[in-house]
Design an enzyme around this catalytic site. Structure first.
Site, PDB file in Angstrom:
ATOM      1  N   CYS A 131      13.198  11.480   6.210  1.00 59.04           N
ATOM      2  CA  CYS A 131      13.140  11.326   7.580  1.00 59.04           C
ATOM      3  C   CYS A 131      14.566  11.504   8.195  1.00 59.04           C
ATOM      4  O   CYS A 131      14.538  11.556   9.478  1.00 59.04           O
ATOM      5  CB  CYS A 131      12.726   9.842   7.733  1.00 59.04           C
ATOM      6  SG  CYS A 131      13.638   8.792   6.818  1.00 59.04           S
ATOM      7  N   GLU A 174       9.484   1.817  10.842  1.00 57.44           N
ATOM      8  CA  GLU A 174      10.499   2.844  10.248  1.00 57.44           C
ATOM      9  C   GLU A 174       9.821   4.045  10.448  1.00 57.44           C
ATOM     10  O   GLU A 174       9.111   4.464   9.570  1.00 57.44           O
ATOM     11  CB  GLU A 174      11.254   2.784   9.042  1.00 57.44           C
ATOM     12  CG  GLU A 174      11.925   1.157   8.614  1.00 57.44           C
ATOM     13  CD  GLU A 174      13.080   1.182   9.261  1.00 57.44           C
ATOM     14  OE1 GLU A 174      13.731   2.255  10.162  1.00 57.44           O
ATOM     15  OE2 GLU A 174      13.826   0.111   9.268  1.00 57.44           O
ATOM     16  N   LYS A 221       0.768  -1.219   0.043  1.00 56.23           N
ATOM     17  CA  LYS A 221      -0.042   0.003   0.074  1.00 56.23           C
ATOM     18  C   LYS A 221       0.943   1.331  -0.143  1.00 56.23           C
ATOM     19  O   LYS A 221       1.305   1.564   0.910  1.00 56.23           O
ATOM     20  CB  LYS A 221      -0.792   0.063   1.198  1.00 56.23           C
ATOM     21  CG  LYS A 221      -2.212   1.047   1.065  1.00 56.23           C
ATOM     22  CD  LYS A 221      -2.440   1.622   2.156  1.00 56.23           C
ATOM     23  CE  LYS A 221      -2.003   3.105   2.474  1.00 56.23           C
ATOM     24  NZ  LYS A 221      -2.028   3.940   1.598  1.00 56.23           N
ATOM     25  N   GLU A 275       8.552  16.513  14.925  1.00 56.55           N
ATOM     26  CA  GLU A 275       8.982  16.627  13.497  1.00 56.55           C
ATOM     27  C   GLU A 275       8.222  17.616  12.754  1.00 56.55           C
ATOM     28  O   GLU A 275       6.709  17.631  12.971  1.00 56.55           O
ATOM     29  CB  GLU A 275       8.962  15.327  13.068  1.00 56.55           C
ATOM     30  CG  GLU A 275       9.636  15.016  11.447  1.00 56.55           C
ATOM     31  CD  GLU A 275       9.149  13.491  11.147  1.00 56.55           C
ATOM     32  OE1 GLU A 275       8.050  12.880  11.407  1.00 56.55           O
ATOM     33  OE2 GLU A 275       9.905  12.960  10.656  1.00 56.55           O
TER      34      GLU A 275
HETATM   35  P1  NDP Z   1       2.096   8.341   7.530  1.00 53.77           P
HETATM   36  O1  NDP Z   1       2.158   7.528   8.563  1.00 53.77           O
HETATM   37  O2  NDP Z   1       1.131   9.156   7.135  1.00 53.77           O
HETATM   38  O3  NDP Z   1       1.796   7.384   6.137  1.00 53.77           O
HETATM   39  C1  NDP Z   1       2.560   6.246   5.883  1.00 53.77           C
HETATM   40  C2  NDP Z   1       1.798   5.207   4.996  1.00 53.77           C
HETATM   41  O4  NDP Z   1       0.862   4.551   6.099  1.00 53.77           O
HETATM   42  C3  NDP Z   1       0.915   5.906   3.943  1.00 53.77           C
HETATM   43  O5  NDP Z   1       0.781   4.761   2.902  1.00 53.77           O
HETATM   44  C4  NDP Z   1      -0.434   5.839   4.722  1.00 53.77           C
HETATM   45  O6  NDP Z   1      -1.468   5.899   3.912  1.00 53.77           O
HETATM   46  C5  NDP Z   1      -0.436   4.421   5.316  1.00 53.77           C
HETATM   47  N1  NDP Z   1      -1.300   4.459   6.528  1.00 53.77           N
HETATM   48  C6  NDP Z   1      -2.172   5.608   7.152  1.00 53.77           C
HETATM   49  N2  NDP Z   1      -3.068   5.247   8.120  1.00 53.77           N
HETATM   50  C7  NDP Z   1      -2.778   3.723   8.270  1.00 53.77           C
HETATM   51  C8  NDP Z   1      -3.262   2.768   8.942  1.00 53.77           C
HETATM   52  N3  NDP Z   1      -4.272   2.872  10.013  1.00 53.77           N
HETATM   53  N4  NDP Z   1      -2.869   1.555   8.642  1.00 53.77           N
HETATM   54  C9  NDP Z   1      -2.147   1.188   7.837  1.00 53.77           C
HETATM   55  N5  NDP Z   1      -1.463   2.210   7.049  1.00 53.77           N
HETATM   56  C10 NDP Z   1      -1.806   3.390   7.213  1.00 53.77           C
HETATM   57  O7  NDP Z   1       3.297   9.046   7.152  1.00 53.77           O
HETATM   58  P2  NDP Z   1       3.523  10.016   5.763  1.00 53.77           P
HETATM   59  O8  NDP Z   1       3.244   9.304   4.293  1.00 53.77           O
HETATM   60  O9  NDP Z   1       3.054  11.423   6.011  1.00 53.77           O
HETATM   61  O10 NDP Z   1       5.307  10.161   5.778  1.00 53.77           O
HETATM   62  C11 NDP Z   1       5.670  10.980   6.492  1.00 53.77           C
HETATM   63  C12 NDP Z   1       6.239  10.160   7.799  1.00 53.77           C
HETATM   64  O11 NDP Z   1       7.332   9.256   7.423  1.00 53.77           O
HETATM   65  C13 NDP Z   1       7.204  11.101   8.323  1.00 53.77           C
HETATM   66  O12 NDP Z   1       7.189  11.130   9.894  1.00 53.77           O
HETATM   67  C14 NDP Z   1       8.716  10.580   8.157  1.00 53.77           C
HETATM   68  O13 NDP Z   1       9.916  10.777   9.154  1.00 53.77           O
HETATM   69  C15 NDP Z   1       8.327   9.300   8.010  1.00 53.77           C
HETATM   70  N6  NDP Z   1       9.650   8.311   7.493  1.00 53.77           N
HETATM   71  C16 NDP Z   1      10.515   7.493   8.059  1.00 53.77           C
HETATM   72  C17 NDP Z   1      11.351   7.049   7.392  1.00 53.77           C
HETATM   73  C18 NDP Z   1      12.230   5.872   8.156  1.00 53.77           C
HETATM   74  O14 NDP Z   1      13.128   5.487   7.352  1.00 53.77           O
HETATM   75  N7  NDP Z   1      12.370   5.878   9.345  1.00 53.77           N
HETATM   76  C19 NDP Z   1      11.585   7.478   5.907  1.00 53.77           C
HETATM   77  C20 NDP Z   1      10.896   8.108   5.189  1.00 53.77           C
HETATM   78  C21 NDP Z   1       9.601   8.546   6.109  1.00 53.77           C
HETATM   79  P3  NDP Z   1      -2.162   7.284   3.316  1.00 53.77           P
HETATM   80  O15 NDP Z   1      -1.056   8.121   2.741  1.00 53.77           O
HETATM   81  O16 NDP Z   1      -3.256   6.812   2.145  1.00 53.77           O
HETATM   82  O17 NDP Z   1      -2.823   7.912   4.629  1.00 53.77           O
END
Ligand code: NDP
Length: 480
Positions: A282, A248, A173, A384
């Site tokens: 991130c 992550e 997803k 963040e």
């Molecule tokens: P989100 O947590 O909002 O979303 C990440 C993914 O999870 C998306 O595909 C999202 O879908 C999905 N999602 C949302 N709700 C659910 C749920 N209840 N169950 C399962 N999946 C769900 O993060 P962002 O997309 O806003 O990304 C930014 C964040 O990611 C920042 O905090 C950043 O630091 C972190 N990040 C961490 C990294 C690491 O390696 N540690 C690397 C890159 C980013 P949808 O978009 O449709 O809501």
């Protein structure tokens, strides 16, 4: 208008709801394609297709999987230009960045893990000749791979490639905000001859389909990259079902500049670490700790460099910062800048939305922003922001900076700049984060254990750690 389709059971298909969501182009604020608004029926179909495909894929030879994954890598390279354009259009990032960083990493991920699987081995434990234990490592079945919007194809393939190489099948997803390159990947997998059901990609809102995927009884393993709050939610719903989880999550990473650092290099890297990908990585260094003896000189040099950054059309080769990913995200970053002002922070440069006259006037552009004067402990320096906002904080000595660097709930990465090798190692040992760079930033070796401490994550991915995560160890004991 182009419709993105789900990839289920080897076919590109409409969502069962027949409903679509708007997909915005951040560079001009206009809708340019439609995203499937999938629901739990689509997830159920994808999981049952992946479960069926596992019967063959899970017992296939490593060489068979290697050949197909390498073919996908070749096709990703063949289509690199289209993928670069698509990633930039969907996400707002400069095409130059997508060409240098995002898109080359996708075939690299496939090649790296296809090859790593051929070299993967397990342990044996000899009981003084009386018995022999050996460990089998088996794929688990259907893996859920959930990825964010900031490095869409890069992070999606970082999960899919090791999961498939290890013999699992996958339901992925991608973020609904940036679905386009995942859709192009589906087409590439069909071209490359990936058997039906081995990889399924379901698009839609995390709030609608996330739980259906992570709590599905036929999904024993979940790899998630995204925000800490979403990670907490996934842990809450999936842990009671005893699923294997890798999380992550977010970061609030310190960059630490000691007075003996190489001045020019550390200024240049501090700017890059703060503003690459509009600050939406991130690993971005969003808290810049500068030793007080060089604070003013460093600040002046940094501001001079930041003032030269070009915010503009992602398609222009000389653009440094494109648009941020969405209108909502732009609003969130701007509200954090307002919060910084209310807390007594001084905006040294930037601080506003940038309007680009003409065609792109409704795009989501932000000025690179540098703030000083905030307490290390205030909300802006603890939470963040994930945008082009850098906070400067002076420090006196090692003890002082280690305490402040470690003060957040996060522990993803840190950078230390010093020409004193002993100090570099000493401070690295005291920093609580999964990755510490000395005199560099974002230098990535795919073999290292990658992940965060504290609320930046659980578990490590990368190299054999990914293959260990995507396989289940089984001990066999033979009495001799
Ligand atoms: P989100 O947590 O909002 O979303 C990440 C993914 O999870 C998306 O595909 C999202 O879908 C999905 N999602 C949302 N709700 C659910 C749920 N209840 N169950 C399962 N999946 C769900 O993060 P962002 O997309 O806003 O990304 C930014 C964040 O990611 C920042 O905090 C950043 O630091 C972190 N990040 C961490 C990294 C690491 O390696 N540690 C690397 C890159 C980013 P949808 O978009 O449709 O809501």
């Amino acid at each position: 208008m182009e419709k993105i389709l789900n990839y289920i059971d080897g076919k590109l298909i409409e969502p069962s709801s027949n409903k679509y969501l708007d997909n915005f182009n951040p560079s001009n604020g206009r809708v340019y394609s439609l995203i499937p608004d999938s629901n739990s029926n689509d997830i159920n179909n994808a999981v049952s297709s992946a479960k069926k495909a596992f019967e063959n894929w899970g017992s296939s030879t490593k060489k068979y999987r290697y050949d197909i994954l390498m073919k996908i890598a070749d096709k990703l390279e063949e289509h690199a230009d289209a993928l670069v354009k698509a990633e930039s259009l969907d996400n707002g990032k400069p095409e130059s960045l997508a060409r240098m960083v995002d898109i080359p990493r996708a075939p690299e991920n496939f090649r790296f893990f296809a090859t790593a699987m051929l070299h993967f081995s397990s342990e044996s434990h000899d009981m003084d000749g009386k018995a022999l234990n050996y460990t089998l490592r088996e794929p688990l079945g259907v893996a859920a791979c959930i990825s964010p919007w900031n490095l869409p194809l890069y992070l999606l393939t970082w999960k899919i490639a090791p999961a498939l190489a290890a013999g699992n099948t996958v339901v992925a997803k991608p973020s609904e905000i940036t679905p386009m390159t995942a859709y192009l990947l589906s087409k590439i997998c069909i071209e490359a001859g990936l058997p039906a059901g081995v990889l399924n990609i379901v698009h839609g809102l995390g709030s609608n389909i996330g739980d259906a995927l992570t709590t599905h009884e036929d999904v024993p393993i979940v790899s998630f990259t995204g925000g800490t709050l979403t990670g907490q939610h996934i842990a809450r719903v999936a842990a009671p079902m005893f699923k294997k989880l890798s999380l992550e999550l977010g970061g609030k990473n310190p960059n630490i500049i000691f007075e003996d650092a190489n001045f020019e290099k550390s200024v240049a890297i501090a700017v890059k670490a703060a503003f690459s990908n509009q600050g939406q990585i991130c690993l971005c260094g969003s808290r810049l700790f500068i030793q007080d003896t060089i604070y003013e000189k460093f600040k002046e040099a940094l501001l001079k460099k930041v003032s030269k950054l070009i915010v503009g059309n992602p398609r222009d080769e000389n653009t440094d910062l494109g648009a941020v990913v969405s209108k909502e995200h732009m609003g969130k970053v701007l509200s954090k800048i307002e919060e910084a002002k209310a807390l007594g922070g001084k905006i040294l440069i930037g601080g506003n939305r940038k309007i680009i006259e003409g065609e792109l006037s409704a795009g989501y552009y932000l000025e690179p922003t540098v703030i000083e004067g905030l307490d290390f402990n205030c909300s802006v320096n603890q939470e963040e922001i994930f945008g082009p906002v850098l906070s400067l904080i002076p420090f006196k000595n090692e003890e002082d900076v280690v305490m402040m660097a470690n003060s957040t709930k996060y522990g993803l990465s840190a950078s230390i700049f010093t020409e004193n090798i002993s100090r570099g190692h000493r401070v690295a040992a005291k920093i609580k984060s999964g990755v510490v760079w000395i005199n560099t930033w974002l230098l990535r070796d795919l073999r290292i254990p990658f992940g965060g401490m504290k609320q930046s994550g659980v578990g490590r991915e990368g190299g054999f750690k990914s293959l260990q995560f995507f396989t289940e160890p089984k001990n066999v004991c033979l009495k001799i």
